[in-house]
Design a protein around this motif. Structure first.
Motif, PDB file in Angstrom:
ATOM      1  N   VAL A 628       0.830  -1.202   0.000  1.00  0.00           N
ATOM      2  CA  VAL A 628       0.000   0.000   0.000  1.00  0.00           C
ATOM      3  C   VAL A 628       0.868   1.258   0.000  1.00  0.00           C
ATOM      4  N   ASP A 632       0.748   3.914  -2.949  1.00  0.00           N
ATOM      5  CA  ASP A 632       0.360   5.287  -2.632  1.00  0.00           C
ATOM      6  C   ASP A 632       1.321   6.290  -3.254  1.00  0.00           C
ATOM      7  N   GLU A 643      -5.599   1.706   0.099  1.00  0.00           N
ATOM      8  CA  GLU A 643      -5.662   1.282   1.498  1.00  0.00           C
ATOM      9  C   GLU A 643      -5.949  -0.206   1.561  1.00  0.00           C
TER      10      GLU A 643
END
Length: 793
Positions: A628, A632, A643
């Motif tokens: 993640v 991101d 998420e």
């Protein structure tokens, strides 16, 4: 005291074991019957009962306070056909914020001085009613993110957009069967929640003389709004709409509760009848003695009926109390689901169960004693001592040839000496094994249902795959305080796909876009979910047909097929923003979201669909947190974030069914064990002299225990072998009934949940019930001294 009274008192006191068994069996059977009867009562039109108990509103009307006067609204309560009315109450819509600064969905707040009244008597579940200017009562179904694990009392809700930023303290939690408000306050508090320059609206609740059909409710609506300007009526809600919604929510539960309720009632009658009949039958020699002393057959019958009724009455009283105690938490859970006003056992259930239990005991004792009382005195004395010497002789001879210890073979042949008693124990074990089999099957089926409902399963998400937001709305605050958002319209979808593909841990991914369309023949729009990518891991289960493979193909839920009158293989016309799109239905999918009216297809079926969300499955062993973080970083130019996905958890309805299943199964197995206990007690007491002889010949306590326990082995195995198919057959009736009640089909995996190894273990469950029921009398027989056993008759 009369001679008959002394006989009754002597019989009750002298046969303490049988007296205790009758009382205990009756208590357990009555407790099971109270629970079963309560569930049947709770499942009979639950919404209608709750609606009548709380004087629900047939129609609720909201009126704009700036376009109508209080006098006009007040006059509507006197319209033709109105039998009762409540209001007008002042009402506003206000957005609150909790103490952590999370914005909550807007609430419909109603100013109401007290919860009672002739219409929509609000049930206060906990706390007190709001009377002060800084107090508020929340509705139990208000979407305000109240943590169900902790009490909402004392929670503070702020209204920062209003003058003075008023803060109200939650002092109570209440339920309205008509769902007339998200919260209630004192009438004087409404002014503090009204925006400057605006006027609070009016809410009026009506009950009509006739409101059984939509036409009758519409006629009532026309009558009450005739004197109010048409533009002032900002909303109406019929109780029939609420009834339909409640039926969808509780439909799965009703067939399940009916099945277990009937099973409990039938089993209770069976066990009580067997216990009493066995106890009276074991007293044949005593009947012969009474007749020899001059008692008439009628006196013998009255004496034995009284001897059975005394412990049965005590057991019934204990059972009613125990049944109510067991039923209360179960009914509390069904109350929360059904929306009922109370969780108490219906007094009529207690009365009917008590009367039925005593009648069953009296009738069974009368029939058994009457049959015995008609025997000649000599025959009663001879038959009452023991079973016929020839009965079971062949079985004993065959058992003796088995390569087993003699103590075991003696027990194995025993059921053939008392076939009627063995059949009674067999029936108890069959019911117990069927209950366990049904419970195991239901648990497995409900696990499959939950798995099938849990669509869009993923390890990582971008945006919310289960989001339903109006156009232009980018994000909402979730009940748990987290922000739920969609992928921004300005984001480059191709860049997002490339970023996902570039991550080393990516296994598969798909995007999803949702847009409402109009379907020919339906008045309300249906949401279309358009997919791009690999959807194989999403968790959608098919009922029939197949998943779509090309643009122009769609899969839809059962409710959609029913509403449109279509079937798999038919075509449907969609109006997508003025553009007609003809699609072919290629599959029926198990999905209950959006009232079962969703449409699933390839994103290319509709024009200009932009993905709202992405779902990603990572390779086994991948560090999800690190994945993640890296994703991101790559998504930062697209103004969106990834998420880790979270589980939605098991639905409240399925959790409720699982909890009730466990409770009912334990009760029914206990009742079945008592049926075995009764039969073994009677048999052991009847053979106590033989046990003494065996002990005198050298049988050890351990061998005595083995003899008693082995006497129920065949009954337990046969009972399990019969009970498992019976439970499977019951499961095969209950699950389709639950599906029909919910108005949906179900995947085949929901029905085929039994495995061969599991069935073998369930079959051995009958043996376990039999052995557990025989443990106490086996222990008593093992402890009995030889001299005492030889003296006992």
């Amino acid at each position: 005291m009369s001679a008959l009274g002394r006989v009754v008192r002597s019989g009750v006191g002298r046969r303490r074991v049988q007296t205790a068994v009758i009382g205990l069996a009756t208590a357990m059977a009555v407790a099971a019957a109270v629970l079963g009867g309560s569930l049947l009562t709770a499942s009979a039109a639950p919404f209608d009962h709750a609606f009548d108990d709380q004087h629900g509103a047939h129609l609720s009307v909201r009126v704009d306070g700036e376009k109508a006067t209080a006098a006009q609204v007040e006059a509507s309560t006197k319209a033709s056909g109105v039998t009762a009315a409540a209001g007008p109450f002042a009402t506003v819509t206000a957005a609150a914020r909790d103490k952590d600064g999370h914005d909550l969905p807007p609430l419909t707040v109603v100013g109401r001085a007290d919860p009672g009244g002739a219409v929509d008597a609000v049930t206060l579940l906990t706390g007190a009613w709001a009377t002060g200017p800084d107090q508020i009562v929340l509705s139990s179904d208000a979407p305000v993110g109240v943590d169900p694990s902790r009490s909402p009392l004392g929670r503070q809700l702020a209204f920062p957009d209003l003058p003075g930023s008023p803060t109200l303290t939650v002092v109570g939690l209440a339920r309205s069967v008509s769902r007339t408000a998200g919260a209630w306050v004192a009438p004087s508090t409404i002014a503090r929640l009204t925006r400057p320059g605006s006027t609070a609206g009016f809410q009026v609740l009506y009950r009509f003389a006739a409101a059984d059909t939509a036409e009758q409710v519409e006629a009532g609506r026309a009558a009450v709004t005739a004197g109010i300007p048409a533009e002032a009526v900002s909303g109406t809600r019929s109780w029939l709409t609420l009834r339909q919604e409640a039926a969808r929510e509780t439909a799965l539960l009703v067939p399940f509760l009916v099945a277990f309720g009937v099973l409990g009632l039938v089993m209770s009658v069976l066990i009580v009848g067997n216990v009493v009949a066995g106890a009276v039958g074991a007293g044949l020699r005593r009947i012969g003695v009474l007749k020899a002393l001059g008692f008439t057959p009628a006196q013998v019958v009255r004496a034995h009926v009284a001897q059975a009724l005394v412990p049965a009455a005590i057991g019934t009283a204990v059972g009613v109390v125990a049944g109510n105690l067991v039923a209360l938490p179960v009914l509390a859970e069904t109350r929360d689901l059904y929306g009922a006003a109370t969780a108490a056992v219906d007094p009529l259930v207690n009365v009917v169960v008590v009367a039925a239990a005593l009648v069953v005991v009296a009738v069974t004792a009368w029939a058994s004693a009457w049959r015995a009382g008609r025997l000649r005195t000599v025959d009663a004395l001879a038959v009452g001592r023991t079973g016929g010497p020839a009965r079971g002789r062949l079985a004993a001879a065959l058992a003796s040839r088995l390569p087993l210890p003699r103590s075991v073979t003696l027990g194995l042949s025993r059921p053939f000496a008392r076939p009627a008693r063995a059949v009674a124990m067999l029936a108890a074990i069959v019911f117990g094994a069927a209950a366990v089999t049904l419970a195991v099957g239901l648990a497995a089926s409900l696990t499959e249902v939950q798995s099938a409902l849990d669509h869009d399963t993923a390890d990582v998400t971008i945006g919310s795959p289960d989001l339903r937001l109006p156009p232009g709305v980018q994000a909402v605050q979730g009940p748990d305080g987290r922000t739920i958002s969609r992928v921004p319209d300005t984001a480059d979808r191709a860049a997002i796909d490339a970023a996902i593909d570039a991550q080393p841990g990516t296994l598969a991914h798909y995007s999803k876009a949702t847009r409402p369309v109009v379907v020919a023949g339906l008045s309300s729009p249906c949401p279309v979910s358009g997919f791009t990518g690999d959807v194989s891991f999403a968790g959608y289960r098919m009922i029939s047909g197949r998943w779509f493979t090309a643009p122009g193909e769609v899969v839809v839920p059962s409710t959609f097929l029913t509403a449109t009158g279509t079937a798999v293989g038919d075509t449907a016309a969609l109006d997508d923003q003025g553009r007609s799109v003809v699609v072919r239905i290629v599959g029926e999918v198990f999905d209950t979201r959006d009232d079962g009216m969703g449409i699933f297809t390839d994103a290319a079926t509709l024009s200009d669909l932009k993905a709202d969300s992405y779902s990603i499955a990572v390779r086994p062993g991948t560090d999800v947190a690190g994945y993640v973080t890296a994703l991101d970083s790559a998504l930062r130019p697209q103004s969106t974030t990834a998420e880790a996905a979270t589980s939605r958890g098991t639905s409240d309805t399925l959790l409720l069914i699982a909890g009730i299943t466990a409770t009912l199964t334990l009760v029914l197995v206990a009742v079945a064990g008592l049926g075995v206990l009764n039969g073994v007690v009677l048999d052991t007491r009847e053979r106590v002299h033989d046990i003494g002889v065996h002990k005198a010949l050298g049988m050890t306590p351990r061998q005595t225990t083995a003899t008693v326990l082995s006497s129920v082995v065949l009954v337990g195995l046969v009972g399990g072998a019969l009970g498992v198919p019976a439970g499977m057959a019951l499961h095969g009736e209950v699950m389709p009934a639950m599906a029909r009640a919910a108005g949906t089909g179900m995947p085949s995996t929901v029905f085929t949940v039994y495995h061969p190894a599991e069935l073998v273990l369930l079959g051995l469950g009958g043996l376990v019930i039999a052995v557990l029921g025989a443990l106490l009398p086996a222990g008593w027989a093992a402890r009995t001294r030889t001299a005492t056993a030889l003296r006992t008759e």
